[in-house]
Design a protein around this motif. Structure first.
Motif, PDB file in Angstrom:
ATOM      1  N   ARG A 276     -21.108 -42.151 -32.238  1.00 30.45           N
ATOM      2  CA  ARG A 276     -22.122 -42.707 -31.336  1.00 30.45           C
ATOM      3  C   ARG A 276     -22.566 -44.090 -31.812  1.00 30.45           C
ATOM      4  N   ALA A 277     -22.827 -44.223 -33.098  1.00 29.55           N
ATOM      5  CA  ALA A 277     -23.265 -45.515 -33.638  1.00 29.55           C
ATOM      6  C   ALA A 277     -22.166 -46.564 -33.499  1.00 29.55           C
ATOM      7  N   TRP A 278     -20.907 -46.190 -33.747  1.00 31.22           N
ATOM      8  CA  TRP A 278     -19.793 -47.147 -33.632  1.00 31.22           C
ATOM      9  C   TRP A 278     -19.636 -47.627 -32.194  1.00 31.22           C
ATOM     10  N   LEU A 279     -19.718 -46.684 -31.230  1.00 32.63           N
ATOM     11  CA  LEU A 279     -19.607 -47.064 -29.818  1.00 32.63           C
ATOM     12  C   LEU A 279     -20.789 -47.925 -29.388  1.00 32.63           C
ATOM     13  N   GLN A 280     -21.995 -47.570 -29.845  1.00 30.52           N
ATOM     14  CA  GLN A 280     -23.185 -48.338 -29.493  1.00 30.52           C
ATOM     15  C   GLN A 280     -23.110 -49.751 -30.069  1.00 30.52           C
ATOM     16  N   SER A 281     -22.460 -49.888 -31.219  1.00 34.96           N
ATOM     17  CA  SER A 281     -22.326 -51.200 -31.864  1.00 34.96           C
ATOM     18  C   SER A 281     -21.097 -51.956 -31.390  1.00 34.96           C
ATOM     19  N   GLN A 282     -20.400 -51.404 -30.389  1.00 36.16           N
ATOM     20  CA  GLN A 282     -19.205 -52.021 -29.821  1.00 36.16           C
ATOM     21  C   GLN A 282     -18.139 -52.273 -30.894  1.00 36.16           C
ATOM     22  N   GLY A 283     -17.968 -51.279 -31.779  1.00 35.70           N
ATOM     23  CA  GLY A 283     -16.905 -51.336 -32.767  1.00 35.70           C
ATOM     24  C   GLY A 283     -17.208 -52.156 -33.998  1.00 35.70           C
ATOM     25  N   ASP A 284     -18.472 -52.576 -34.210  1.00 37.77           N
ATOM     26  CA  ASP A 284     -18.835 -53.367 -35.391  1.00 37.77           C
ATOM     27  C   ASP A 284     -19.265 -52.411 -36.503  1.00 37.77           C
ATOM     28  N   PRO A 285     -18.438 -52.232 -37.590  1.00 40.33           N
ATOM     29  CA  PRO A 285     -18.783 -51.280 -38.651  1.00 40.33           C
ATOM     30  C   PRO A 285     -20.080 -51.635 -39.366  1.00 40.33           C
TER      31      PRO A 285
ATOM     32  N   LEU B 130     -15.259 -45.308 -22.873  1.00 40.93           N
ATOM     33  CA  LEU B 130     -16.285 -45.104 -21.849  1.00 40.93           C
ATOM     34  C   LEU B 130     -16.536 -43.618 -21.627  1.00 40.93           C
ATOM     35  N   ALA B 131     -15.454 -42.844 -21.551  1.00 37.58           N
ATOM     36  CA  ALA B 131     -15.600 -41.398 -21.325  1.00 37.58           C
ATOM     37  C   ALA B 131     -16.367 -40.735 -22.474  1.00 37.58           C
ATOM     38  N   MET B 132     -16.064 -41.156 -23.725  1.00 43.33           N
ATOM     39  CA  MET B 132     -16.776 -40.579 -24.863  1.00 43.33           C
ATOM     40  C   MET B 132     -18.259 -40.966 -24.858  1.00 43.33           C
ATOM     41  N   MET B 133     -18.575 -42.204 -24.438  1.00 40.35           N
ATOM     42  CA  MET B 133     -19.970 -42.630 -24.353  1.00 40.35           C
ATOM     43  C   MET B 133     -20.730 -41.787 -23.329  1.00 40.35           C
ATOM     44  N   ILE B 134     -20.084 -41.509 -22.187  1.00 42.99           N
ATOM     45  CA  ILE B 134     -20.722 -40.692 -21.155  1.00 42.99           C
ATOM     46  C   ILE B 134     -20.952 -39.273 -21.651  1.00 42.99           C
ATOM     47  N   GLU B 135     -19.934 -38.704 -22.325  1.00 47.60           N
ATOM     48  CA  GLU B 135     -20.088 -37.331 -22.816  1.00 47.60           C
ATOM     49  C   GLU B 135     -21.164 -37.253 -23.895  1.00 47.60           C
ATOM     50  N   LEU B 136     -21.235 -38.262 -24.775  1.00 45.86           N
ATOM     51  CA  LEU B 136     -22.266 -38.268 -25.802  1.00 45.86           C
ATOM     52  C   LEU B 136     -23.664 -38.362 -25.181  1.00 45.86           C
TER      53      LEU B 136
END
Length: 508
Positions: A451-460, A496-502
């Motif tokens: 969730r944090a990785w997706l929210q940060s648009q892939g910025d570790p 996108l699908a994983m963001m929606i499911e989360l």
């Protein structure tokens, strides 16, 4: 126009029971007649007041002669026979309710029913207060059950004290005075007795004496009449106060009947708009609403664990005054009040809410949701938006501002996704589900990391900051997560699908 159903509902609140024959509750009522036993020709009317009838059979005979569809008879007459006459409904009046009180309601509803849609005002209680003040030789206030001032006299002024002036200026009894009188048993007396009560002066609180009497119809307390006086009223002055309270009761009954009918007409029209009436423009015009820039406000209320009484109190307050004196139009549906309000901006709706709450008891909790701006033809959709915003407010603290759809649409969308998740409509298999199962079995933090990785648009680095860990920890977790399931983080559609499911499974 008043129907039998409306008449029965209102009179039922005063101890009048409806014993239906074969009369539909939708039957319209347009006229009232009192039976005259010594007259050669019976008057004709839809509602017959059977004053003096000795049995149901007798009052039914009178109704047939008068061509009435409703007959009212005093309880205690021979009512066991209960004849079922085609076209006549019998209503039985409790012994505790006077004929004059019933007549006031019936005449007010039936004869004024064709006029209240235009907004007729209540009877002038101020003139009655003036007349009563002259008779008892003291200043008078007429108050409702919540100690709000309905009317007050212009004089005399010789026995007034600061608390009296504060009551008049604030249009309600100040809380400290109400608490003081309650501690002395005044309100318990009003709830149980029709006898006047003298409240002695209390010099230490700056109070002169008061005489108070309940305004009552049968068992129902409608309000009270207060007189400023240094000593108990006696003789003719006391009798004038008692008679005045009865007159006030009749005035309040007529006013309430008229207001109840007005509210019913308004509610029916508002419900039509909220249900998507085909003639929405015509209905909005009848309600005095513009065709655009409208919002729907959905409200619920409670006092402690009590909801029903609080809801009725809010609805009464929201519909106080007639159409021309307020911008809003309201309806009570189930456990929710819906108000249609002209408002371009959400702040206008919140200001209306704030003004409403200032007139309600402090211990009452009111929750609300505000729709986006809508046309009259879009109010069915706006109702759904208001309901979803109300659900958001119920999930928050009551002290927060009521959410508005145009400001909170993103939270509404997430709430819809969570609702879908609660209904079991999210995938049982897939990367998110597999990571959730792994977390539960091994106490890992893979779902939170994703969730944090997706929210940060892939910025570790940013994802690590959100979780309070080093960015290398994020990279290491991602490698281990890829061993548990197939993530495909390079595929934008899968991200996108994983963001929606989360979002749908958040807090589920």
């Amino acid at each position: 126009m008043v129907t039998l159903d409306r008449l029965a509902n209102i009179l039922g609140g005063y101890g009048v029971r409806l014993r239906l024959g074969s009369v539909p509750r939708s039957t319209p009522l347009r006229s009232v007649v009192i039976h005259g036993a010594d007259e050669d020709t019976a008057e004709v009317g839809d509602v017959l007041l059977g004053i003096g009838a000795r049995s149901v059979s007798e009052v039914v005979d009178w109704a047939v002669s008068a061509r009435a569809v409703v007959a009212l008879v005093r309880g205690g007459a021979e009512t066991e026979d209960e004849p079922r006459v085609e076209g006549v409904a019998v209503m039985v009046i409790s012994r505790e309710v006077a004929w004059s009180e019933v007549a006031a309601v019936v005449y007010g509803l039936v004869l004024e029913g064709r006029e209240t849609e235009a907004g007729r005002g209540p009877t002038d209680l101020f003139a009655l207060a003036d007349n009563l003040a002259d008779a008892v030789e003291g200043a008078v206030t007429i108050e409702d059950r919540q100690s709000r001032v309905l009317a007050y006299s212009r004089g005399p002024q010789q026995h007034l004290d600061p608390a009296w002036v504060e009551t008049i200026l604030g249009r309600e009894m100040p809380p400290w005075l109400r608490a003081l009188l309650d501690a002395h048993g005044v309100f318990a007396h009003l709830a149980a007795s029709v006898e006047p009560l003298f409240v002695p002066a209390q010099a230490e609180r700056g109070l002169t004496g008061r005489m108070v009497v309940a305004v009552r119809v049968g068992r129902q307390l409608l309000g009270s009449v207060w007189v400023s006086c240094p000593a108990p009223l006696r003789g003719a002055r006391r009798a004038a106060l008692v008679d005045g309270a009865r007159t006030v009761a009749l005035h309040l009954l007529r006013s309430r009947a008229s207001a109840d009918l007005e509210r019913q007409v308004e509610s029916d029209l508002v419900i039509g708009l909220l249900e998507g009436a085909a003639d929405a423009a015509t209905v909005a015009s009848r309600l005095g609403l513009a065709l655009e820039s409208l919002r729907v406000i959905a409200l619920r209320a409670r006092i402690g664990d009590e909801q029903h009484a609080a809801l009725l109190q809010v609805f009464e307050r929201a519909t106080t005054g007639f159409g021309w004196s307020r911008p809003s139009r309201s309806a009570l549906v189930g456990d929710t009040i819906y108000t249609v309000l002209p408002a371009d901006q959400a702040v206008t709706a919140r200001r209306w809410m704030s003004e409403l709450q200032t007139a309600l008891p402090e211990r009452m909790t009111v929750l609300a949701g505000i729709s986006g701006v809508a046309r009259a033809t879009e109010l069915a959709l706006a109702r759904q938006e208001a309901e979803e915003c109300l659900a958001l407010h119920e999930a928050r603290s009551a002290d927060t501002a009521p959410p508005a759809y145009d400001e909170s649409w993103d939270e509404i969308l997430l709430q819809r996704l969570r609702t879908a998740g609660l209904s079991g409509r999210t995938p049982a298999r897939g990367p998110v589900s597999e990571l959730q199962r792994h977390d539960r079995a091994n106490s890992t933090q893979y779902v939170a990391t994703l969730r944090a990785w997706l929210q940060s648009q892939g910025d570790p680095a940013e994802a690590g900051a959100l979780l309070g860990v080093h960015e290398n920890t994020i990279r290491n977790r991602l490698r281990k997560m890829a061993e548990v399931t197939t993530l495909d983080l390079d595929d934008p559609r899968k991200r996108l699908a994983m963001m929606i499911e989360l979002a749908a499974t958040d807090n589920v």
